[in-house]
Design an enzyme around this catalytic site. Structure first.
Site, PDB file in Angstrom:
ATOM      1  N   HIS A 171      82.003  21.666  -2.679  1.00 41.66           N
ATOM      2  CA  HIS A 171      81.681  20.225  -2.582  1.00 41.66           C
ATOM      3  C   HIS A 171      82.195  19.570  -1.305  1.00 41.66           C
ATOM      4  O   HIS A 171      82.203  18.341  -1.216  1.00 41.66           O
ATOM      5  CB  HIS A 171      82.238  19.456  -3.787  1.00 41.66           C
ATOM      6  CG  HIS A 171      81.717  19.916  -5.099  1.00 41.66           C
ATOM      7  ND1 HIS A 171      80.372  19.886  -5.424  1.00 41.66           N
ATOM      8  CD2 HIS A 171      82.352  20.431  -6.192  1.00 41.66           C
ATOM      9  CE1 HIS A 171      80.212  20.358  -6.654  1.00 41.66           C
ATOM     10  NE2 HIS A 171      81.385  20.696  -7.134  1.00 41.66           N
ATOM     11  N   SER A 187      78.460  24.572  -8.900  1.00 39.99           N
ATOM     12  CA  SER A 187      78.710  23.215  -9.350  1.00 39.99           C
ATOM     13  C   SER A 187      77.713  22.299  -8.665  1.00 39.99           C
ATOM     14  O   SER A 187      77.493  22.406  -7.456  1.00 39.99           O
ATOM     15  CB  SER A 187      80.145  22.793  -9.012  1.00 39.99           C
ATOM     16  OG  SER A 187      80.433  21.506  -9.546  1.00 39.99           O
ATOM     17  N   GLU A 239      73.595  17.946  -4.021  1.00 41.43           N
ATOM     18  CA  GLU A 239      74.048  19.222  -3.469  1.00 41.43           C
ATOM     19  C   GLU A 239      74.394  20.185  -4.587  1.00 41.43           C
ATOM     20  O   GLU A 239      74.649  19.776  -5.716  1.00 41.43           O
ATOM     21  CB  GLU A 239      75.247  19.022  -2.536  1.00 41.43           C
ATOM     22  CG  GLU A 239      76.416  18.276  -3.133  1.00 41.43           C
ATOM     23  CD  GLU A 239      77.476  19.177  -3.740  1.00 41.43           C
ATOM     24  OE1 GLU A 239      77.375  20.411  -3.610  1.00 41.43           O
ATOM     25  OE2 GLU A 239      78.405  18.634  -4.357  1.00 41.43           O
TER      26      GLU A 239
END
Length: 220
Positions: free
Chosen positions: A61, A109, A133
């Protein structure tokens, strides 16, 4: 930005960096108590394509560590399927590619913003979301989710004692430390330091309890 974490379900990983698999599974309740409903991403992905916005592939992330791009995304009966490409000219992407091939990277994730949700008992069902994303991650749980698991995974009595400001037994302190990821020997050492010395045991226990309340996000 919200995150939901899933086990890595790769269908293909080629030498040129092509990645294919599921980025999200419908009906799965994550550690934050969220469940993604079928159709949740359709509108957002259509809007992203129309505006020319690509779905990025980041490492953990981190917006400062892009490692690729997701070129084809679609929903099916199982979940959100994706086909992407690691940009192997980027050193971090080469590293992640090698770790994926060695089955070291164990999770994906998704980063998204909820547009519509509804409660279902204790679960929040996400009906519509904008996807931004999809990240390979070291562990398929982020830190906030990990703390939530510590709170709920057989530790209600420990958490209630901390809320009340009561002193934990050595066994309870070890259980809490193990829940936070410490090994058996590390948990035992932590219990000795915080509960038995150096200094006044009661004060050490008080300091340890205060620290854990803060760590778990409980009120003082």
């Amino acid at each position: 930005m919200e995150h939901s974490d899933f086990a890595l379900e790769l269908k293909a990983l080629t030498d040129d960096g092509t990645v294919e698999g599921y980025a999200a599974i419908f009906g799965n309740v994550d550690n934050g108590g969220d469940k993604i409903a079928p159709g949740a991403f359709v509108g957002g992905m259509t809007k992203a394509r129309q505006s020319g916005r690509s779905i990025k592939m980041l490492w953990n992330h981190d917006p400062y560590q892009p490692i690729g791009v997701w070129e084809d995304l679609a929903e099916d009966a199982k979940g959100l399927w994706g086909k992407g490409r690691l940009v192997l000219d980027v050193p971090k992407a080469r590293e992640i590619h090698a770790l994926m091939k060695a089955h070291v990277i164990s999770g994906l994730s998704i980063g998204y913003r909820t547009r519509e949700a509804e409660p279902d008992g204790n679960v929040r069902v996400i009906k519509k979301a904008d996807l931004f994303e999809i990240s390979p991650v070291t562990f398929p749980m982020n830190e906030r989710a990990r703390i939530s698991a510590v709170k709920s995974d057989g530790m209600d009595d420990v958490v209630n004692k901390l809320r009340a400001g009561d002193r934990l037994t050595e066994r309870e302190f070890e259980l809490m430390a193990k829940g936070l990821g410490l090994s058996n020997s590390q948990a035992e050492r932590a219990a000795r330091i915080h509960l038995k010395g150096p200094g006044e045991p009661a004060e050490a226990a008080k300091d340890g309890a205060a620290f854990m309340r803060a760590f778990l996000g409980l009120s003082a």
